[in-house]
Design a protein around this motif. Structure first.
Motif, PDB file in Angstrom:
ATOM      1  N   ASN A 119     -68.011 -12.579 -92.048  1.00  0.00           N
ATOM      2  CA  ASN A 119     -67.280 -13.847 -92.154  1.00  0.00           C
ATOM      3  C   ASN A 119     -65.808 -13.680 -91.789  1.00  0.00           C
ATOM      4  OD1 ASN A 119     -69.691 -14.874 -93.042  1.00  0.00           O
ATOM      5  ND2 ASN A 119     -68.969 -15.457 -95.075  1.00  0.00           N
ATOM      6  N   ILE A 120     -65.216 -12.578 -92.205  1.00  0.00           N
ATOM      7  CA  ILE A 120     -63.809 -12.323 -91.880  1.00  0.00           C
ATOM      8  C   ILE A 120     -63.629 -12.147 -90.377  1.00  0.00           C
ATOM      9  CG2 ILE A 120     -61.916 -10.669 -92.145  1.00  0.00           C
ATOM     10  CD1 ILE A 120     -62.929 -10.206 -95.021  1.00  0.00           C
ATOM     11  N   ASP A 121     -64.550 -11.409 -89.753  1.00  0.00           N
ATOM     12  CA  ASP A 121     -64.485 -11.234 -88.297  1.00  0.00           C
ATOM     13  C   ASP A 121     -64.567 -12.583 -87.583  1.00  0.00           C
ATOM     14  OD1 ASP A 121     -64.257  -8.492 -88.504  1.00  0.00           O
ATOM     15  OD2 ASP A 121     -66.390  -8.102 -88.148  1.00  0.00           O
ATOM     16  N   VAL A 122     -65.481 -13.443 -88.049  1.00  0.00           N
ATOM     17  CA  VAL A 122     -65.636 -14.751 -87.411  1.00  0.00           C
ATOM     18  C   VAL A 122     -64.398 -15.609 -87.655  1.00  0.00           C
ATOM     19  CG1 VAL A 122     -67.029 -16.850 -87.295  1.00  0.00           C
ATOM     20  CG2 VAL A 122     -68.140 -14.641 -87.608  1.00  0.00           C
ATOM     21  N   ALA A 123     -63.826 -15.516 -88.852  1.00  0.00           N
ATOM     22  CA  ALA A 123     -62.610 -16.273 -89.146  1.00  0.00           C
ATOM     23  C   ALA A 123     -61.472 -15.880 -88.204  1.00  0.00           C
ATOM     24  CB  ALA A 123     -62.194 -16.055 -90.598  1.00  0.00           C
ATOM     25  N   LEU A 124     -61.355 -14.590 -87.928  1.00  0.00           N
ATOM     26  CA  LEU A 124     -60.333 -14.128 -86.984  1.00  0.00           C
ATOM     27  C   LEU A 124     -60.621 -14.647 -85.577  1.00  0.00           C
ATOM     28  CD1 LEU A 124     -59.920 -10.447 -88.248  1.00  0.00           C
ATOM     29  CD2 LEU A 124     -58.302 -12.340 -88.544  1.00  0.00           C
ATOM     30  N   ALA A 125     -61.896 -14.666 -85.206  1.00  0.00           N
ATOM     31  CA  ALA A 125     -62.263 -15.202 -83.891  1.00  0.00           C
ATOM     32  C   ALA A 125     -61.945 -16.698 -83.811  1.00  0.00           C
ATOM     33  CB  ALA A 125     -63.741 -14.956 -83.626  1.00  0.00           C
ATOM     34  N   LEU A 126     -62.226 -17.423 -84.880  1.00  0.00           N
ATOM     35  CA  LEU A 126     -61.910 -18.852 -84.921  1.00  0.00           C
ATOM     36  C   LEU A 126     -60.405 -19.086 -84.770  1.00  0.00           C
ATOM     37  CD1 LEU A 126     -64.309 -19.903 -87.824  1.00  0.00           C
ATOM     38  CD2 LEU A 126     -64.414 -20.773 -85.472  1.00  0.00           C
ATOM     39  N   ARG A 127     -59.631 -18.250 -85.451  1.00  0.00           N
ATOM     40  CA  ARG A 127     -58.180 -18.377 -85.367  1.00  0.00           C
ATOM     41  C   ARG A 127     -57.696 -18.070 -83.950  1.00  0.00           C
ATOM     42  NH1 ARG A 127     -54.737 -21.440 -87.833  1.00  0.00           N
ATOM     43  NH2 ARG A 127     -53.617 -21.551 -85.873  1.00  0.00           N
ATOM     44  N   GLY A 128     -58.284 -17.041 -83.333  1.00  0.00           N
ATOM     45  CA  GLY A 128     -57.911 -16.719 -81.960  1.00  0.00           C
ATOM     46  C   GLY A 128     -58.245 -17.847 -81.005  1.00  0.00           C
ATOM     47  N   PHE A 129     -59.431 -18.430 -81.170  1.00  0.00           N
ATOM     48  CA  PHE A 129     -59.831 -19.574 -80.348  1.00  0.00           C
ATOM     49  C   PHE A 129     -58.847 -20.716 -80.519  1.00  0.00           C
ATOM     50  CE2 PHE A 129     -61.941 -23.545 -79.554  1.00  0.00           C
ATOM     51  CZ  PHE A 129     -62.825 -23.316 -78.517  1.00  0.00           C
ATOM     52  N   CYS A 130     -58.490 -21.001 -81.762  1.00  0.00           N
ATOM     53  CA  CYS A 130     -57.579 -22.105 -82.052  1.00  0.00           C
ATOM     54  C   CYS A 130     -56.201 -21.863 -81.434  1.00  0.00           C
ATOM     55  CB  CYS A 130     -57.464 -22.292 -83.560  1.00  0.00           C
ATOM     56  SG  CYS A 130     -56.439 -23.687 -84.062  1.00  0.00           S
ATOM     57  N   ASN A 131     -55.717 -20.637 -81.491  1.00  0.00           N
ATOM     58  CA  ASN A 131     -54.411 -20.319 -80.915  1.00  0.00           C
ATOM     59  C   ASN A 131     -54.396 -20.570 -79.410  1.00  0.00           C
ATOM     60  OD1 ASN A 131     -53.375 -19.591 -83.393  1.00  0.00           O
ATOM     61  ND2 ASN A 131     -53.674 -17.385 -83.078  1.00  0.00           N
ATOM     62  N   ASP A 132     -55.536 -20.282 -78.754  1.00  0.00           N
ATOM     63  CA  ASP A 132     -55.608 -20.468 -77.305  1.00  0.00           C
ATOM     64  C   ASP A 132     -55.923 -21.911 -76.911  1.00  0.00           C
ATOM     65  OD1 ASP A 132     -55.090 -17.785 -76.979  1.00  0.00           O
ATOM     66  OD2 ASP A 132     -57.186 -17.233 -76.541  1.00  0.00           O
ATOM     67  N   GLN A 133     -56.844 -22.532 -77.633  1.00  0.00           N
ATOM     68  CA  GLN A 133     -57.343 -23.848 -77.237  1.00  0.00           C
ATOM     69  C   GLN A 133     -56.685 -25.004 -77.995  1.00  0.00           C
ATOM     70  OE1 GLN A 133     -59.499 -23.942 -74.718  1.00  0.00           O
ATOM     71  NE2 GLN A 133     -59.645 -21.702 -74.646  1.00  0.00           N
ATOM     72  N   HIS A 134     -55.907 -24.667 -79.048  1.00  0.00           N
ATOM     73  CA  HIS A 134     -55.210 -25.667 -79.867  1.00  0.00           C
ATOM     74  C   HIS A 134     -56.183 -26.617 -80.561  1.00  0.00           C
ATOM     75  CE1 HIS A 134     -51.850 -23.981 -77.756  1.00  0.00           C
ATOM     76  NE2 HIS A 134     -52.375 -24.365 -76.597  1.00  0.00           N
ATOM     77  N   ARG A 135     -57.330 -26.081 -80.872  1.00  0.00           N
ATOM     78  CA  ARG A 135     -58.364 -26.791 -81.622  1.00  0.00           C
ATOM     79  C   ARG A 135     -59.371 -25.762 -82.098  1.00  0.00           C
ATOM     80  NH1 ARG A 135     -63.250 -27.107 -78.977  1.00  0.00           N
ATOM     81  NH2 ARG A 135     -63.217 -26.520 -76.763  1.00  0.00           N
ATOM     82  N   TYR A 136     -60.199 -26.176 -83.031  1.00  0.00           N
ATOM     83  CA  TYR A 136     -61.298 -25.308 -83.440  1.00  0.00           C
ATOM     84  C   TYR A 136     -62.552 -25.681 -82.655  1.00  0.00           C
ATOM     85  CZ  TYR A 136     -58.609 -23.334 -87.245  1.00  0.00           C
ATOM     86  OH  TYR A 136     -57.667 -22.661 -87.957  1.00  0.00           O
ATOM     87  N   PRO A 137     -63.447 -24.724 -82.441  1.00  0.00           N
ATOM     88  CA  PRO A 137     -64.652 -25.029 -81.655  1.00  0.00           C
ATOM     89  C   PRO A 137     -65.561 -26.010 -82.382  1.00  0.00           C
ATOM     90  CG  PRO A 137     -64.838 -22.861 -82.657  1.00  0.00           C
ATOM     91  CD  PRO A 137     -63.436 -23.315 -82.906  1.00  0.00           C
ATOM     92  N   GLU A 138     -66.312 -26.755 -81.607  1.00  0.00           N
ATOM     93  CA  GLU A 138     -67.310 -27.654 -82.194  1.00  0.00           C
ATOM     94  C   GLU A 138     -68.479 -26.850 -82.761  1.00  0.00           C
ATOM     95  OE1 GLU A 138     -67.009 -30.887 -82.591  1.00  0.00           O
ATOM     96  OE2 GLU A 138     -65.010 -30.792 -81.690  1.00  0.00           O
ATOM     97  N   GLN A 139     -68.820 -25.753 -82.081  1.00  0.00           N
ATOM     98  CA  GLN A 139     -69.914 -24.888 -82.509  1.00  0.00           C
ATOM     99  C   GLN A 139     -69.485 -23.434 -82.360  1.00  0.00           C
ATOM    100  OE1 GLN A 139     -73.130 -26.092 -79.929  1.00  0.00           O
ATOM    101  NE2 GLN A 139     -73.764 -27.744 -81.302  1.00  0.00           N
ATOM    102  N   LEU A 140     -70.133 -22.564 -83.118  1.00  0.00           N
ATOM    103  CA  LEU A 140     -69.787 -21.146 -83.063  1.00  0.00           C
ATOM    104  C   LEU A 140     -70.100 -20.538 -81.692  1.00  0.00           C
ATOM    105  CD1 LEU A 140     -71.009 -19.885 -86.565  1.00  0.00           C
ATOM    106  CD2 LEU A 140     -68.655 -20.330 -85.838  1.00  0.00           C
ATOM    107  N   GLU A 141     -71.044 -21.130 -80.976  1.00  0.00           N
ATOM    108  CA  GLU A 141     -71.391 -20.610 -79.654  1.00  0.00           C
ATOM    109  C   GLU A 141     -70.184 -20.555 -78.722  1.00  0.00           C
ATOM    110  OE1 GLU A 141     -75.273 -21.954 -81.375  1.00  0.00           O
ATOM    111  OE2 GLU A 141     -73.185 -22.660 -81.373  1.00  0.00           O
ATOM    112  N   GLU A 142     -69.191 -21.400 -78.947  1.00  0.00           N
ATOM    113  CA  GLU A 142     -68.007 -21.423 -78.094  1.00  0.00           C
ATOM    114  C   GLU A 142     -67.165 -20.154 -78.231  1.00  0.00           C
ATOM    115  OE1 GLU A 142     -65.754 -25.183 -77.784  1.00  0.00           O
ATOM    116  OE2 GLU A 142     -67.241 -26.004 -79.185  1.00  0.00           O
TER     117      GLU A 142
END
Length: 206
Positions: A119-142
Motif C-alpha cells: 500500500n505504501i508503494d502504491v501511495a508513492l506511485a499515486l503521489r508521483g502520478f499526481c505530481n506529473d499529471q496534476h490529478r489522481y488516476p481514475e484507475q490504478l491501471e494508469e
C-alpha cells in the motif's frame, strides 16, 4: 458460558494440560508416538502456511483446526483405561490444539506487513502520478508501467486493492484478514489495511 456447555476456556485447557503432564510422568507413556503425532500436526501447519494464496492457507488451517478439535477433547486424552499409544496420540493432539493456532497467526501478521508495504508503494506511485499529471488516476491501471512496474495485489483476495478518489485526495485499502470490504476502516472487528494520500496537487508550471 463455555464451561456450562461442557467446554473449557483456553486457560482451563492449559490447566488441564498441566495436570496431564503430571499424570503421564508417573506412568508408562509412549513419548515416541506422542512426538510423531505432534510432528505430523506441525508438518500440516507448515504445509498450510506455504500455500500460495490466503484463501488456500485459510482453508487448510480451518481443516487442521477441525481435525484438532475432534482429536483434542479433554475426555479423550486421560490415560486411565487406555493403551499407551492411544493416550500418547491424544496428548499430542491436545498440545497441538493449544499451540498451533497461535503459530498460524504469525503468517497472518506477515501478510499484513506485506500488504502494508504494498500500500505504501502504491501511495508513492499515486503521489508521483499526481505530481506529473496534476490529478489522481481514475484507475490504478494508469500507474502501470511508468509509476508502478505491475498492478498491485491484495494479499487477502489476490485481486487489486480497492481504490477511490475522495474529497481529501484518494484512499487505497486491502480488505485485510477477514476479507470483508469495510470501507477502509480498522476498528472493532474491521481490519481493512488502508492508506490515504492528500489532495494537495502541484500547479503546472506556466
Amino acid at each position: 458460558s463455555r464451561e456450562s456447555q461442557g467446554e473449557l476456556s483456553p486457560l482451563a485447557e492449559v490447566g488441564e494440560a498441566a495436570q496431564m503432564f503430571r499424570r503421564v510422568n508417573i506412568r508408562p507413556f509412549d513419548w515416541d508416538e506422542a512426538l510423531k503425532t505432534g510432528n505430523a500436526y506441525y508438518d500440516r501447519l507448515v504445509n498450510a502456511m506455504q500455500l500460495p494464496t490466503h484463501a488456500e492457507r485459510s482453508a487448510a488451517m480451518q481443516k487442521l483446526n477441525v481435525d484438532l478439535k475432534k482429536q483434542a477433547k479433554l475426555r479423550d486424552f486421560v490415560p486411565h483405561g487406555k493403551r499407551d499409544i492411544e493416550a500418547a496420540r491424544a496428548f499430542a493432539s491436545v498440545m497441538a490444539a493449544l499451540m498451533l493456532p497461535s503459530l498460524a497467526k504469525v503468517r497472518e501478521g506477515e501478510d499484513v506487513l506485506r500488504q502494508t508495504a504494498t500500500n505504501i508503494d502504491v501511495a508513492l506511485a499515486l503521489r508521483g502520478f499526481c505530481n506529473d499529471q496534476h490529478r489522481y488516476p481514475e484507475q490504478l491501471e494508469e500507474l502501470v508501467p511508468k509509476y508502478s512496474a505491475k498492478m498491485p495485489v491484495d494479499q487477502f483476495t489476490d485481486g487489486s486493492p480497492i481504490y477511490r478518489q475522495t474529497e481529501a485526495g484518494c484512499l487505497l485499502y486491502s480488505v485485510g484478514p477477514n476479507t470483508k470490504d469495510e470501507g477502509g476502516r480498522k476498528d472493532g472487528k474491521a481490519d481493512d489495511i488502508a492508506v490515504t494520500v492528500d489532495s494537495t496537487v502541484d500547479e503546472p508550471e506556466p
